[in-house]
Every structure is written in C-alpha cells, then in structure tokens.
Design a protein around this motif. Sequence first.
Motif, PDB file in Angstrom:
ATOM      1  N   PRO A 142       7.070 -10.962  15.015  1.00  0.00           N
ATOM      2  CA  PRO A 142       7.082 -11.234  13.627  1.00  0.00           C
ATOM      3  C   PRO A 142       7.046  -9.797  12.755  1.00  0.00           C
ATOM      4  N   ALA A 171       9.790 -17.085   7.392  1.00  0.00           N
ATOM      5  CA  ALA A 171       8.325 -16.868   7.854  1.00  0.00           C
ATOM      6  C   ALA A 171       7.869 -15.486   7.989  1.00  0.00           C
ATOM      7  N   THR A 209       1.231 -14.264   8.850  1.00  0.00           N
ATOM      8  CA  THR A 209       0.821 -14.339  10.049  1.00  0.00           C
ATOM      9  C   THR A 209       0.560 -15.831  10.604  1.00  0.00           C
ATOM     10  N   ALA A 210       1.040 -15.986  11.805  1.00  0.00           N
ATOM     11  CA  ALA A 210       0.679 -17.568  12.383  1.00  0.00           C
ATOM     12  C   ALA A 210      -0.737 -17.543  12.916  1.00  0.00           C
ATOM     13  N   PHE A 263       7.218 -17.866  16.889  1.00  0.00           N
ATOM     14  CA  PHE A 263       5.975 -17.011  16.181  1.00  0.00           C
ATOM     15  C   PHE A 263       5.304 -16.576  17.293  1.00  0.00           C
ATOM     16  N   THR A 317       4.701 -20.830   8.313  1.00  0.00           N
ATOM     17  CA  THR A 317       4.082 -20.214   9.411  1.00  0.00           C
ATOM     18  C   THR A 317       3.671 -21.207  10.378  1.00  0.00           C
TER      19      THR A 317
END
Length: 426
Positions: free
Chosen positions: A9, A19, A22-23, A128, A369
Amino acid sequence: MKEAIDTSPSRRQVLRLAAMVTASVVAPKAVSAEETLKRDVSNSYVPADGVSTFESVWQTVRDHFYDPRHSGLDWPAVRERYLADVQQATSQASLARIINTMLSELRASHTRFYTRDEPEYYQLAEIFAGALRRRGLQRAFPDGRVSYPGIGVISRLETSGRNAIIAVIDGTPAQQAGLRAGDEIVAADGTAFEPVGSFRGKVGESVVLEVQRGAAAAQIPVRPVDLEPTKMFLRGLESSARIIESNGRRIGYVHVWCYAGYVYQRALERLLSQGTLKDADALIWDLRDGWGGAQPEYLDLFNAKAPTMQVTDRSGTSEFENVKWRKPVAMLINGGTRSGKEVLAYGFKKYRLGELIGTRTEGAVLAATAFLIGSGLLLLAVEDVRIDGERLEGVGVTPTIEVQAGATAGSDDLQLSRAVAVLSGT
C-alpha cells in the motif's frame, strides 16, 4: 525495463478498495497456520474459537468503523442480540453468516467478513499484503505467498441457493473451459459446488462441473490451478485486450478486473503505447465487476494536453512514460463497478471524456482496511470519502447511455455491443 508486481500500500493511494490506511491483524487465540488450514479443510469447528472471533469482529467494528455512531445503532445491544446465535453456530460458514448479518445492519460498503472458503479472502489478503506482512500475514500464509485453488470466475451465491457466475476472468481455466457469465454451477465431481473447496487437492486435475445454462444442463471439465490474485487479474487484463473490427474502424477493448495497484495502470499504458491496442482507432475501457482501488490520477491517461515521453536504453529497449490516449474512448460500467473504479467513472462522466455505457455503479465508496481475525478476514470501512465534495456511497454513478446486460447465460454482451456501435458510428 521490467516492472515487478508490487501490491504494497501507499499513502498516495486514496482508494485501494478505497484503502489508504494500515491493515491490521486481530488474533483472538494463537493458532498456527497449519492448524488453521487443517480446520478449514476438514470443516471442523471449535465453538469457543467462533465466539472469540465474533467478539474480536465486534470490538474491531466498535473501535475502527468510520462512523463512531455506528449508523445510529446501539452497538453493545447489537452484540447481545447476536451472541446467542454465535454460541449455537456449528461451522465457519454459519459463523460467517451470523457475523455478516450483524455487519449488514451498519448499511456500509467495504464491511464484510470472509472465510478461507471464499476467493475474496485470498484476493483481499494479497491486496493488503504489504501491511499484513508486517502484522501477521505469515500466520495465515507461512511462506508469504497468497494463493488458492480455483478456476477464475466471479460468482455469487444467491438467496435461492444458486451459485451463479457473474463474470469469467480472461485467460483463466474457466474461460478456456467455455464457462460464461450467467451459468449456474450446480456441482463439482458430483458434490455441491464450493468456490474454493471444490478444487482443494485437485490442482492440475480434471474436475467435472455440472452447469445449468438457461434450460440446458451440461457437464464441463475444467482444470483448476493455483491462483495468485495479482497475477490472475493482471493476466486477465492483458488477455482481454483485442481489436474489434466494425464499420471500417478498429475498436480496441480491454477489461481491467482489478485496479488495486499501479501495476494494472502500467499494464494498460503498455497495451496502448506498444501492445495489442496501439493501432486502435478508439478504445473501450471496461471497468465492470472485480475490485476497485483505482486512483483519480489514472484519468490523466486521457489528458490530451500533456506529452508522452519515450526512453530508450543502450540496448535499444524502449519504454513510454506519461502515456496519453488522444482518440475516442467509452467506458463500460455496471452494478459490479465499485470503489475506486467509481471515482474514475465519476470523473470520466463529469469531465466528458466519453460515453459511460451500462448500468449504475454499486455506490460502494468508503475507505477500507483489512483485519485478519481468527481464520477469517474482516474488510472494514474506516473512513468516509467525498469526490469533488460529493458522496458516492449508496449513490453510485449513472451511465450516459443505459444498457441492461443480457438476460440469459451466453447471451450477447449488449453493453459491449452498444459501445462498439457508438465508437464505430453504426
């Protein structure tokens, strides 16, 4: 100059499935990847783990959902209403149904819980991956490689129980086997069809699908492969590119199945500058179905008032930078056009870049996310989004030329046919 596939990302990517945040990983109970996979494959289910997963999903929504008022719901009361059902769940599938029923009360896009029995679980995990890799992706994928056994269809389990194919991705075993949008997959090797489960342990082998196509039934053999989502979507984009001859004009066509990464835009630019589509007289840009993730800047492709640069290295290999398309273009959209693709559709229409053909887009434009929770993945809307001050969530983008899709499996692509007619003057 070769470009590596990069799915990590970036803060500049406002809508990676919309998105830009942060995942994260939420693991309610430490379970090894091997143990998790064994549970999923054997369909065994531990009720205590299910309750723990539910609690973690509920807490994650409480703490991260974009609307702190939770769409006007009393969120603690919602937990109490569903907890008894969760305690009675007997499988991962039944747990997921309960969780998703709860999440549906939020009336928000990009808010759903996926299991390992769904292709979307793997596709989102790779989309992600850059963030998840730093926060426990290895727990779910020990070697860091995200893949699943499949054939390359986008399907939907309807309320009637039908598993209907929405789209067939170009260059996949499903396309090679002759499967079509609108087909219903009834069974695989004589057992009820499952999008992932039907192909576990059968990669490279022939699997016979029982398919209902309109009033006709057919047995269609297909060979599943180990699908890596980014490679599948990229190959689908490249394989879709072709020239359609009509009324003396060469109409280029390309389908962008996923836009969650600049690699897809770069592949499109190569097709237009030095690939299959370079000599086309006009372009059909198909953004129907699949995932979003596109950036508004991708519309610069159609900015005729900027130069294209060609660079050549000492070996004579050339690349084009800042590629521009200065010929007519039309965009195809439908109810499966979502997220960042809708932002492109909005700008395409507002700035009159060409005709927008098809049906209204989904209206799924929130920033999201991903969270790995238990043995599932939660996609969660965490930020609201406005485009030029307008909110597209729940609204979508209407076409300039409305054309409904064909009503039956295997029928002509009426939206594509209309685009060809518009661009060729027929």
